[in-house]
Write an enzyme that holds these catalytic residues in place. Sequence first.
Site, PDB file in Angstrom:
ATOM      1  N   MET A   1       0.843  -1.206   0.000  1.00  0.00           N
ATOM      2  CA  MET A   1       0.000   0.000   0.000  1.00  0.00           C
ATOM      3  C   MET A   1       0.874   1.251   0.000  1.00  0.00           C
ATOM      4  SD  MET A   1      -3.408  -0.926   2.099  1.00  0.00           S
ATOM      5  CE  MET A   1      -2.755  -0.701   3.734  1.00  0.00           C
ATOM      6  N   GLY A   2       2.166   1.078  -0.298  1.00  0.00           N
ATOM      7  CA  GLY A   2       3.046   2.242  -0.409  1.00  0.00           C
ATOM      8  C   GLY A   2       3.552   2.736   0.931  1.00  0.00           C
ATOM      9  N   ASN A   3       4.083   3.978   0.922  1.00  0.00           N
ATOM     10  CA  ASN A   3       4.798   4.533   2.082  1.00  0.00           C
ATOM     11  C   ASN A   3       5.885   3.530   2.495  1.00  0.00           C
ATOM     12  OD1 ASN A   3       4.564   5.272   5.474  1.00  0.00           O
ATOM     13  ND2 ASN A   3       5.082   6.771   3.948  1.00  0.00           N
TER      14      ASN A   3
ATOM     15  N   ASP B   1      11.986  -0.140   4.986  1.00  0.00           N
ATOM     16  CA  ASP B   1      12.904  -1.261   4.743  1.00  0.00           C
ATOM     17  C   ASP B   1      12.218  -2.628   4.835  1.00  0.00           C
ATOM     18  OD1 ASP B   1      14.907   0.478   4.270  1.00  0.00           O
ATOM     19  OD2 ASP B   1      15.959   0.181   6.173  1.00  0.00           O
TER      20      ASP B   1
ATOM     21  N   HIS C   1       9.225  -3.379   3.621  1.00  0.00           N
ATOM     22  CA  HIS C   1       8.747  -3.637   2.254  1.00  0.00           C
ATOM     23  C   HIS C   1       9.921  -4.018   1.342  1.00  0.00           C
ATOM     24  CE1 HIS C   1       5.564  -0.568   3.543  1.00  0.00           C
ATOM     25  NE2 HIS C   1       4.825  -1.597   3.187  1.00  0.00           N
TER      26      HIS C   1
ATOM     27  N   GLN D   1     -10.391  -2.874   2.091  1.00  0.00           N
ATOM     28  CA  GLN D   1      -9.928  -3.534   3.317  1.00  0.00           C
ATOM     29  C   GLN D   1      -9.934  -2.607   4.534  1.00  0.00           C
ATOM     30  OE1 GLN D   1      -5.989  -4.391   1.459  1.00  0.00           O
ATOM     31  NE2 GLN D   1      -5.133  -3.877   3.456  1.00  0.00           N
TER      32      GLN D   1
ATOM     33  N   GLY E   1       4.796 -10.112   4.121  1.00  0.00           N
ATOM     34  CA  GLY E   1       5.511 -10.023   5.392  1.00  0.00           C
ATOM     35  C   GLY E   1       4.789 -10.782   6.491  1.00  0.00           C
TER      36      GLY E   1
ATOM     37  N   SER F   1       4.067   1.324   8.092  1.00  0.00           N
ATOM     38  CA  SER F   1       3.698   2.637   7.558  1.00  0.00           C
ATOM     39  C   SER F   1       2.967   3.444   8.620  1.00  0.00           C
ATOM     40  CB  SER F   1       2.796   2.467   6.336  1.00  0.00           C
ATOM     41  OG  SER F   1       3.457   1.669   5.376  1.00  0.00           O
ATOM     42  N   ARG F   2       2.261   2.756   9.509  1.00  0.00           N
ATOM     43  CA  ARG F   2       1.483   3.470  10.535  1.00  0.00           C
ATOM     44  C   ARG F   2       2.360   4.021  11.655  1.00  0.00           C
ATOM     45  NH1 ARG F   2      -2.705  -0.483   8.902  1.00  0.00           N
ATOM     46  NH2 ARG F   2      -4.462   0.740   8.126  1.00  0.00           N
TER      47      ARG F   2
HETATM   48  P1  AMP Z   1       1.427  -2.831   3.527  1.00  0.00           P
HETATM   49  O1  AMP Z   1       1.970  -1.798   2.593  1.00  0.00           O
HETATM   50  O2  AMP Z   1       1.392  -2.397   4.953  1.00  0.00           O
HETATM   51  O3  AMP Z   1       0.140  -3.439   3.027  1.00  0.00           O
HETATM   52  O4  AMP Z   1       2.474  -4.008   3.497  1.00  0.00           O
HETATM   53  C1  AMP Z   1       2.842  -4.625   2.295  1.00  0.00           C
HETATM   54  C2  AMP Z   1       3.610  -5.865   2.622  1.00  0.00           C
HETATM   55  O5  AMP Z   1       4.757  -5.537   3.401  1.00  0.00           O
HETATM   56  C3  AMP Z   1       2.794  -6.858   3.465  1.00  0.00           C
HETATM   57  O6  AMP Z   1       3.058  -8.173   2.989  1.00  0.00           O
HETATM   58  C4  AMP Z   1       3.327  -6.641   4.859  1.00  0.00           C
HETATM   59  O7  AMP Z   1       3.201  -7.777   5.687  1.00  0.00           O
HETATM   60  C5  AMP Z   1       4.790  -6.352   4.555  1.00  0.00           C
HETATM   61  N1  AMP Z   1       5.424  -5.644   5.671  1.00  0.00           N
HETATM   62  C6  AMP Z   1       4.987  -4.528   6.279  1.00  0.00           C
HETATM   63  N2  AMP Z   1       5.800  -4.210   7.311  1.00  0.00           N
HETATM   64  C7  AMP Z   1       6.763  -5.152   7.355  1.00  0.00           C
HETATM   65  C8  AMP Z   1       7.896  -5.377   8.203  1.00  0.00           C
HETATM   66  N3  AMP Z   1       8.186  -4.588   9.222  1.00  0.00           N
HETATM   67  N4  AMP Z   1       8.685  -6.455   7.936  1.00  0.00           N
HETATM   68  C9  AMP Z   1       8.384  -7.291   6.899  1.00  0.00           C
HETATM   69  N5  AMP Z   1       7.330  -7.129   6.075  1.00  0.00           N
HETATM   70  C10 AMP Z   1       6.531  -6.075   6.298  1.00  0.00           C
END
Ligand code: AMP
Length: 284
Positions: A30-32, A35, A37, A61, A150, A189-190
């Site tokens: 979802m961007g932002n 490391d 990601h 979602q 992740g 990201s949060r």
């Molecule tokens: P999001 O952008 O939050 O939807 O995350 C995109 C992907 O990055 C998802 O598969 C998350 O589980 C993964 N992710 C987010 N934070 C982490 C982290 N700290 N370590 C590893 N993977 C992450």
Amino acid sequence: MEIFTDKDLLQDSLIKQKLSGKTIGFVPTMGNLHDGHLSLVDIAEQKCDLTVVSIFVNPLQFGPNEDFDAYPRTLEADQQKLEDKNVDYLFLPTTNTIYPSGMEKHTKVEAIDSLTNKLCGASRPGHFLGVTTVVNILFNIVQPDVAVFGKKDFQQFMILKRMADDLCMPVDVIGADILREPNGLAMSSRNGYLSDIEKDHASHLRANIIAIQKQIEAGDSNYSSLENHAKQQLTREGFKVDYFNIVNQSTLEPATPSDKKLLIAAAAWLGQPRLIDNQEVNLM
Ligand code: AMP
């Protein structure tokens, strides 16, 4: 890096690559980007010839009272990070590209209840329906050989892996370890919603999980008492606990003393942001 907003053009290009024998690794986000990601991108690049990253803040979602509008959008910086990683394709769909007939009228893909109705699913109704639906659409557009998620979102990873297995999707769904800040806080990201002082404080979520892990590894299998203890401790430390559960790693059901592969999973609000974290515990 080639950037596509149009799904048909992306698909045409990827199909040509596949026909020439190239394998495709996919990292939906979802961007932002942080490391965490980028560690998923590393895995995709190691496993496949070409890497596709998508950035799409998926409205389906998010619940009505969640942070869809406030969700951090930092496209320029994200693009640079992906260029630096030599990502081959960036997919930036609009909501209309993903849900051309609107979210309400769009076909949904629902994972099994027993995985979606607990932990995050219990407090975020409809969340995983949004996740499985968008990941299906993205998988069908990208047709990846490998997709990397992740384990910070452990439940999401389990649900997507199970969905891909149950629906015979020709994709290998891989889970990546959690990347953390130096103080132990899981990157997210949060975390941008937190001040520096709050970020320090947020590391207590991790610290409590580790404390419980040590007790389990020392032989304590009174899991409900350990959960209650951790909840009380976090509440004393200023968190509003959503859940703190010790579960079986594969079923996500409450752990029993005979289970060997456990997951300590927690979600708690620290002020406005809701933080999640977990730890796998593998007993001998
Ligand atoms: P999001 O952008 O939050 O939807 O995350 C995109 C992907 O990055 C998802 O598969 C998350 O589980 C993964 N992710 C987010 N934070 C982490 C982290 N700290 N370590 C590893 N993977 C992450």
